[in-house]
Design a protein around this motif. Structure first.
Motif, PDB file in Angstrom:
ATOM      1  N   UNK A 256       0.829  -1.218   0.000  1.00 25.56           N
ATOM      2  CA  UNK A 256       0.000   0.000   0.000  1.00 25.56           C
ATOM      3  C   UNK A 256       0.858   1.261   0.000  1.00 25.56           C
ATOM      4  N   UNK A 257       1.901   1.241  -0.807  1.00 21.80           N
ATOM      5  CA  UNK A 257       2.815   2.393  -0.882  1.00 21.80           C
ATOM      6  C   UNK A 257       3.088   2.731  -2.339  1.00 21.80           C
ATOM      7  N   UNK A 258       2.012   3.080  -3.065  1.00 24.11           N
ATOM      8  CA  UNK A 258       2.130   3.333  -4.505  1.00 24.11           C
ATOM      9  C   UNK A 258       3.124   4.448  -4.819  1.00 24.11           C
ATOM     10  N   UNK A 259       3.175   5.472  -3.942  1.00 26.59           N
ATOM     11  CA  UNK A 259       4.089   6.586  -4.192  1.00 26.59           C
ATOM     12  C   UNK A 259       5.544   6.119  -4.200  1.00 26.59           C
ATOM     13  N   UNK A 260       5.888   5.271  -3.246  1.00 26.09           N
ATOM     14  CA  UNK A 260       7.264   4.789  -3.155  1.00 26.09           C
ATOM     15  C   UNK A 260       7.582   3.815  -4.280  1.00 26.09           C
ATOM     16  N   UNK A 261       6.628   2.979  -4.634  1.00 32.07           N
ATOM     17  CA  UNK A 261       6.823   2.048  -5.746  1.00 32.07           C
ATOM     18  C   UNK A 261       7.082   2.818  -7.035  1.00 32.07           C
ATOM     19  N   UNK A 262       6.352   3.909  -7.236  1.00 34.47           N
ATOM     20  CA  UNK A 262       6.539   4.728  -8.440  1.00 34.47           C
ATOM     21  C   UNK A 262       7.923   5.378  -8.448  1.00 34.47           C
ATOM     22  N   UNK A 263       8.412   5.799  -7.292  1.00 35.67           N
ATOM     23  CA  UNK A 263       9.753   6.385  -7.216  1.00 35.67           C
ATOM     24  C   UNK A 263      10.813   5.363  -7.622  1.00 35.67           C
ATOM     25  N   UNK A 264      10.643   4.127  -7.182  1.00 35.97           N
ATOM     26  CA  UNK A 264      11.586   3.068  -7.559  1.00 35.97           C
ATOM     27  C   UNK A 264      11.525   2.822  -9.064  1.00 35.97           C
ATOM     28  N   UNK A 265      10.312   2.757  -9.589  1.00 40.22           N
ATOM     29  CA  UNK A 265      10.120   2.495 -11.012  1.00 40.22           C
ATOM     30  C   UNK A 265      10.763   3.589 -11.866  1.00 40.22           C
ATOM     31  N   UNK A 266      10.729   4.836 -11.402  1.00 36.29           N
ATOM     32  CA  UNK A 266      11.292   5.957 -12.155  1.00 36.29           C
ATOM     33  C   UNK A 266      12.776   6.186 -11.874  1.00 36.29           C
ATOM     34  N   UNK A 267      13.357   5.373 -11.009  1.00 34.00           N
ATOM     35  CA  UNK A 267      14.767   5.545 -10.684  1.00 34.00           C
ATOM     36  C   UNK A 267      15.051   6.637  -9.675  1.00 34.00           C
ATOM     37  N   UNK A 268      14.000   7.156  -9.030  1.00 36.48           N
ATOM     38  CA  UNK A 268      14.186   8.206  -8.037  1.00 36.48           C
ATOM     39  C   UNK A 268      14.444   7.664  -6.633  1.00 36.48           C
ATOM     40  N   UNK A 269      14.366   6.349  -6.486  1.00 31.84           N
ATOM     41  CA  UNK A 269      14.656   5.702  -5.207  1.00 31.84           C
ATOM     42  C   UNK A 269      15.239   4.327  -5.485  1.00 31.84           C
ATOM     43  N   UNK A 270      16.073   3.856  -4.576  1.00 25.26           N
ATOM     44  CA  UNK A 270      16.689   2.535  -4.706  1.00 25.26           C
ATOM     45  C   UNK A 270      16.639   1.809  -3.361  1.00 25.26           C
TER      46      UNK A 270
END
Length: 262
Positions: free
Chosen positions: A42-56
Motif C-alpha cells: 500500500x505504498x504506490x508513491x514509493x513504488x513509483x519512485x523506484x520504477x522511475x529511478x528516483x529511489x533505490x
C-alpha cells in the motif's frame, strides 16, 4: 507551499507519517553472504519512485570494530551482500531500507498522514534520505552465539565422536561442542556436523543456566532463543520438549537434489 519535514516508513511502524503503507524485509545470513528481500505494501508513491529511478533499495553494513560503513544499492528488491573477512571483525550490523537517489517531492494528498502534512502541501525530500528503514540486524546468527566448536586437544574422544558442555565467555553463556581430531580436521564446517552439535546443545537447555530458574534466564541470548522457539510453538521446559526439532527450527538441514549437486 513546501514543508521541510521528511517522512520515513519504519519497519516497526514506530512513526505514524504514513496512513496505510507498510515496509517489510527478510534478512538471512548464510556463511559469508547476506540475503535480503524488501517488500512494500500500500505504498504506490514509493513504488513509483523506484520504477522511475528516483529511489533505490539499500542495505547498509556497519562494523564497529573496523569502522566499516558501506551501502549497497539495487533497483531490485532482492539483494545479496558479501561479508568479506577484511571488512568484518566480530559482530557487524545490517540496516535495510529504501533511499531517495535525488531530491524529490511527495504530495500530501497521497497516503501521507494529513495531521502531519495538511492537504495541499508538497513534501520535499533530499537525495540520500531514507524513505523506508528496517530494524538493524546482526551478522552473527543466534546459533553462532549459542554454539562454538573446538578440537579435542586432550585426545579424550574416539574418532568420529563429539561431546558438549555448557561454557561461558564472560557473562555470555554458550555451549562448547568438542569434536574428535579427525572430525574437526575433516568435517567441522559440514552443516550436518554443526547441526548435530546444535541438537546436543538444545538437549542441555532445560538443565542449563538458561533455564527458567537459571542464572542466565534473562540473558539477551536466552531471550532471543526463547522468542525464536516460542514462535514455532516450542517450550524447552515442557514435558514433550524435542531438542532435535528445536535445533532444526533454528537451523534446518539442507536437502540436496541431484540438480543442485550438479
Amino acid at each position: 507551499m513546501i514543508t521541510v519535514r521528511h517522512p520515513v516508513l519504519m519497519e516497526d511502524a514506530s512513526r505514524l507519517e504514513w496512513t496505510s503503507a507498510r515496509y517489510e524485509v527478510h534478512v538471512e545470513v548464510k556463511g559469508s553472504h547476506v540475503y535480503i528481500v524488501h517488500k512494500l505494501y500500500d505504498a504506490d508513491e514509493l513504488v513509483e519512485l523506484i520504477r522511475n529511478g528516483n529511489a533505490e533499495w539499500v542495505t547498509e553494513l556497519r562494523c564497529p570494530k573496523t569502522l566499516l560503513s558501506r551501502q549497497e544499492c539495487s533497483g531490485e528488491p532482492e539483494q545479496v551482500i558479501d561479508l568479506t573477512a577484511e571488512d568484518i571483525l566480530g559482530e557487524a550490523f545490517i540496516i535495510p531500507g529504501l533511499v531517495a537517489t535525488q531530491e524529490i517531492e511527495l504530495l500530501s494528498s497521497g497516503n501521507l498522514n494529513n495531521f502531519v502534512w495538511p492537504l495541499g502541501l508538497k513534501v520535499l525530500v533530499p537525495a540520500g534520505w531514507w524513505l523506508a528503514r528496517g530494524e538493524p540486524r546482526t551478522t552473527k546468527p543466534l546459533t553462532a552465539s549459542l554454539v562454538r566448536f573446538y578440537r579435542d586437544l586432550r585426545g579424550q574422544l574416539e574418532p568420529g565422536q563429539m561431546s558438549v558442555t555448557e561454557e561461558a565467555d564472560g557473562d555470555d553463556p554458550y555451549f562448547g561442542v568438542t569434536l574428535a581430531g579427525d572430525l574437526y580436521d575433516e568435517r567441522r564446517d559440514c552443516r550436518d556436523v554443526q547441526i548435530s552439535g546444535l541438537i546436543a546443545a538444545c538437549g542441555m537447555l532445560p538443565k542449563s543456566s538458561m533455564a527458567d530458574n537459571g542464572d542466565n534466564a534473562d540473558h539477551p541470548i536466552t531471550l532471543r532463543l526463547h522468542a525464536a522457539l516460542e514462535e514455532a510453538g516450542i517450550d524447552w521446559n515442557g514435558y514433550s520438549y524435542d531438542p532435535a526439532l528445536a535445533a532444526t527450527v533454528l537451523e534446518e538441514f539442507y536437502v540436496m537434489t541431484e540438480s543442485v549437486e550438479d
